[in-house]
Design a protein around this motif. Sequence first.
Motif, short mmCIF file in Angstrom:
data_model
loop_
_atom_site.label_atom_id
_atom_site.label_comp_id
_atom_site.label_asym_id
_atom_site.label_seq_id
_atom_site.Cartn_x
_atom_site.Cartn_y
_atom_site.Cartn_z
N VAL A 30 -15.30 -11.23 2.80
CA VAL A 30 -14.20 -11.64 3.64
C VAL A 30 -12.90 -11.36 2.91
N ALA A 31 -12.00 -10.58 3.52
CA ALA A 31 -10.75 -10.23 2.86
C ALA A 31 -9.81 -11.42 2.83
N ALA A 32 -9.14 -11.60 1.71
CA ALA A 32 -8.20 -12.70 1.58
C ALA A 32 -6.93 -12.42 2.34
N GLY A 33 -6.53 -11.16 2.49
CA GLY A 33 -5.32 -10.81 3.19
C GLY A 33 -4.10 -11.05 2.33
N SER A 34 -2.93 -10.68 2.86
CA SER A 34 -1.68 -10.82 2.14
C SER A 34 -0.76 -11.76 2.89
N PRO A 35 0.21 -12.35 2.20
CA PRO A 35 1.19 -13.17 2.88
C PRO A 35 1.97 -12.36 3.91
N ALA A 36 2.59 -13.06 4.87
CA ALA A 36 3.35 -12.38 5.90
C ALA A 36 4.41 -11.49 5.27
N GLY A 37 4.50 -10.25 5.76
CA GLY A 37 5.52 -9.33 5.30
C GLY A 37 5.22 -8.66 3.98
N ALA A 38 4.01 -8.90 3.41
CA ALA A 38 3.71 -8.37 2.08
C ALA A 38 2.76 -7.20 2.11
N ARG A 50 8.41 0.09 8.51
CA ARG A 50 7.68 -1.10 8.93
C ARG A 50 8.54 -1.91 9.89
N GLY A 51 7.87 -2.64 10.76
CA GLY A 51 8.54 -3.54 11.68
C GLY A 51 7.72 -4.81 11.79
N GLU A 52 8.22 -5.90 11.23
CA GLU A 52 7.49 -7.18 11.20
C GLU A 52 8.34 -8.30 11.79
N GLY A 53 9.32 -7.93 12.61
CA GLY A 53 10.21 -8.92 13.19
C GLY A 53 9.59 -9.71 14.32
N GLY A 68 -0.44 15.88 8.52
CA GLY A 68 0.74 16.63 8.14
C GLY A 68 2.05 16.07 8.63
N TRP A 69 2.03 14.94 9.30
CA TRP A 69 3.23 14.18 9.64
C TRP A 69 2.90 12.71 9.42
N ASP A 70 3.85 11.81 9.64
CA ASP A 70 3.66 10.40 9.30
C ASP A 70 3.16 9.59 10.49
N PRO A 71 1.85 9.32 10.56
CA PRO A 71 1.30 8.57 11.69
C PRO A 71 1.62 7.08 11.58
N ALA A 72 1.54 6.39 12.70
CA ALA A 72 1.88 4.97 12.76
C ALA A 72 0.74 4.16 13.35
N VAL A 73 0.88 2.84 13.25
CA VAL A 73 -0.10 1.91 13.81
C VAL A 73 0.63 0.66 14.30
N ASN A 74 0.21 0.15 15.43
CA ASN A 74 0.61 -1.17 15.90
C ASN A 74 -0.52 -2.15 15.59
#
Length: 329
Positions: A30-38, A50-53, A68-74
């Motif tokens: 089980v992954a511990a994960g990171s704090p918000a925004g980290a 990044r967009g975390e607003g 070959g270009w910068d892909p994104a994820v939601n």
Amino acid sequence: MKEQAPTRRRILKTAGGLSAAAALGGAGVVAAGSPAGAAGNGFGLRIVERGEGNPRMWYYRFATDAIGWDPAVNVLLPEDYHSSGRTYPVLYLLHGGGLDQDFMTFDRGGIRDLVGGRPIIVVMPDGGHTGWYGNPVSSRVGPRNWETFHMNQLLPWIDANFRTYAEYDGRAVSGFSMGGFGALKYTAKYYGHFASVSSHSGPASLRRDLGAVVHWANVSAAAVDLAGGTIYGAPLWDEARVSADNPVERVESYRNKRVFMVAGTSRSPVSWFEQITEGEVLAGQREFRGLLDGAGIRHEAHEAPGGHVFRHDMFQRDLDGMIGRLRKA
């Protein structure tokens, strides 16, 4: 029908090809994960935007040698993610093909409301306009290795940066059209990664009708994403790659998983697009379902009125089935 849990060890038109309109288209730790925004770099990914607003929908764009270009994820977070401290299952939701298809497709289509308050993280990555969720045989525009990006980089990055169940029983994959094919393909090739797979109007048979779907993938990718390169090779295919990606040749890979499919039955008799998309999808899903039945592998399948569209009611039914199958938040 719903598959038994194994022993413990994710209405717009698409082509998956050239002229689509808008389309909604790893066991044990089980992954511990990171704090918000980290959220940080890793697994071959370097965050360049990044967009975390927004409290629910977070956005990241990456530099990666795989593409070959910068892909994104939601990343759509549960409503209580920031206050609950809970660990959540994850759905990887894959978009369809077309010139306007990308990581924003499902958000434009209302995914926040469709998911509502359900306790699941939904990851929606770029997959290329006509990337077909693969590493192409050839490209004239640089690397377009979507399978490497999704499975070797993004998936472990998500587990490292969010509170997820980093295990088989914590992940589902789903998609529409080209993305529905991608979901079926990834589930078969990466057997221990996803406990639930769903295909909404996604092809399930590559070789039928003289390889119609292989040609569909090759032609669309050559014209849109690869500048004449191909997914599977032309004029001669890489037969091993086709077999590795072909759901109907990988039937045993779906045993002990939840399998959900839907296809439309009333494609337009005057639309060439409907004839070569949903007609081929429906025939291929029927072939695949027959093979699953013959192997005694349970699945849930639907044939619904209409053509090559993303059905919101079927997606919500599918989502509830995923949550019922996966580990609880």
